[in-house]
Structure formats: structure tokens, C-alpha cells
Design a protein around this motif. Sequence first.
Motif, short mmCIF file in Angstrom:
data_model
loop_
_atom_site.label_atom_id
_atom_site.label_comp_id
_atom_site.label_asym_id
_atom_site.label_seq_id
_atom_site.Cartn_x
_atom_site.Cartn_y
_atom_site.Cartn_z
N GLN A 83 -1.19 27.51 -4.16
CA GLN A 83 -0.57 28.44 -5.11
C GLN A 83 0.36 29.41 -4.39
O GLN A 83 1.45 29.72 -4.88
N ASP A 86 3.45 27.62 -3.18
CA ASP A 86 4.34 27.40 -4.32
C ASP A 86 5.13 28.67 -4.61
O ASP A 86 6.35 28.62 -4.86
N ASP A 110 1.30 19.17 -2.11
CA ASP A 110 2.10 19.84 -3.13
C ASP A 110 1.52 19.51 -4.52
O ASP A 110 1.41 18.34 -4.89
N PRO A 111 1.14 20.53 -5.32
CA PRO A 111 0.59 20.26 -6.65
C PRO A 111 1.63 19.76 -7.63
O PRO A 111 1.29 19.16 -8.65
N THR A 112 2.90 19.99 -7.35
CA THR A 112 3.97 19.51 -8.23
C THR A 112 5.03 18.81 -7.39
O THR A 112 6.14 19.30 -7.23
N GLU A 207 0.13 12.71 -8.36
CA GLU A 207 1.07 12.26 -9.40
C GLU A 207 0.33 11.45 -10.47
O GLU A 207 -0.40 10.52 -10.15
#
Length: 295
Positions: A83, A86, A110-112, A207
Amino acid sequence: MSLTTATSTVAAAKAPADPRRNELAAFLRSRRERITPEQVGLPMTGRRRTPGLRREEVAQLAAVGVTWYTWLEQGREIQVSVQVLDAVARALLLDASERAHLFALAGAEDPTPVVECPTVSPGVRMTLEQMAPYPAAVINSRYDVLAHNAQYAGIVGDLEALPPEDRNLMWLAFTPSRFHEVLVDHEEERHVMVARFRSGMGEHGAEPAWRTLLCRLRKASPAFDAAWQRHDVLRPGNGLKRFLVPEVGLLRLDYTSFWLGPTQGSRMIVYTPRDEETRALVARLPTRLPSAEGR
């Protein structure tokens, strides 16, 4: 304190840090120094001795403590949440490549992540056609077949007749399909494919498309689930495949991967004859895609 103890303490303090931490520190400084306050909506406050933003301004934009961000930029061994990474990436206006580099240096997932674009350029499609009479296809790291020439369809069947989610070699290898039928060494080949799929999953596990395919495969195929439980990993590579194609014969084909980008994502795979017998048999493969037959 003894001389030996003091020497050890100094040596420990001067011990080189993780090289990735040093690289992370240098990377953050370089990104901070290229941004002006105006770019992020901050007022100019007098003359600055160094270019770009101050550390406290980056901390303010990312909503993290100044001391914590200073330690991060100094390469100290601190725990960094995804977080916070990011937030720092957004504060420093990082593009997709820079963001991926930041998370890689921090050793975090990476969460996104940037989703690989499934499109194939006209130039790549033209190159596929020029590979004839050799079979060729464009495949991503998830084993989706993004494009192929007529000779490839002559081996694996009419992929255009399948739903988009089924145009995947992992799915075709572990469920009833033409690909499964013609692949001679399918037991060995399937284990190799699963190991390479798991290797790719380590980079793309967050993903949804990857997780959906994994769930489908584990539900549909006990053989896949058993292979998955082995936890084997293997990077993509080149090799030999044998196909026993109806009305054509046994094809011994060397496959070579040509990467279409700077990372191991989509690649063009070209199959070339291993021997003269196969070279003659390849000439029997179709020269038009099945979807074009009715035109």
C-alpha cells in the motif's frame, strides 16, 4: 569494550547493504529530483539548493511519515507494505515501467500490475504469414494463443471455432482437444508446460485472468492438479515437439521463441523441421486458415 568487539561492531556497521536496497534508494532519489512542485500542485517556497521535490514533500503526497520515507530513500532495511509502495509510486508520478521497477527493487508483488495487452500488431501478423511453410503462433506467458498462421492451425485445429477463453494451450493440453490428440509426448510435454506456467504465475499471481485459468484447470483436470501439486518451475525455452497429424504424418519440429517485448511476455514461436522427412511432410499442411475457407 575490547578492541576485537569494537572492530566487529564497526565492520558490521559498514557491511554492504542489500544491493537492491542501494538501487532502490538511488532510483527513488532520481525520480524525486525530476519532479517540480508545480507538477504535483505544490507551491514554490523560495529557492531550492537541489532540483525536484524535497523528501518531506514526497512524504506528504504519499501520506507517510517523513522519517520513514527518508529511511526508505537511504536504503535502510525497513519493511515496506504494498500500500505504501503504491502511494509512493503515485506521488512520484511513475509510469508503468517505473512502477514495476519500484516493486521489483522492493521485493514486493504489485497489487495492480500492468495487464499484458492481448492485441497483436499488423506487423506481427504479417511476419506470422511470412513464416510459411513453417507453423508459427504468438503465445503469451499464460499460454493464450493470440495469433497463428494456417500451418499452425493445420496441426492444432481450428482455434477460431473455440470460445476465446479456450484458445489456451494449457487448457487444450489437459482437456479433450485436437492439440491433446496430436501431441505425441503429451505426458512429458504437459509437465513442462505446467512448470513454465507456475513460473509465470509467480509474476502474475495477482491477475484475475491467471487465477481464473488456474481454477478452471484444477477443476477440469485431475492430471493438471496432480502436476500443479509438484511445485516444479521452469523458465520458457526452446526444444523439440513431435506431432502425429492425421493425413500428414509424424512431424519432428524444433520450436524457437522470439520475444515480442522487453520482458518474457508474448512471444512468437516458430516450428522448423528437425529432419528432411519432416520438411517434406510440412508441405502437406494447409496454406489457408480454416476461417478463410468459406470466403
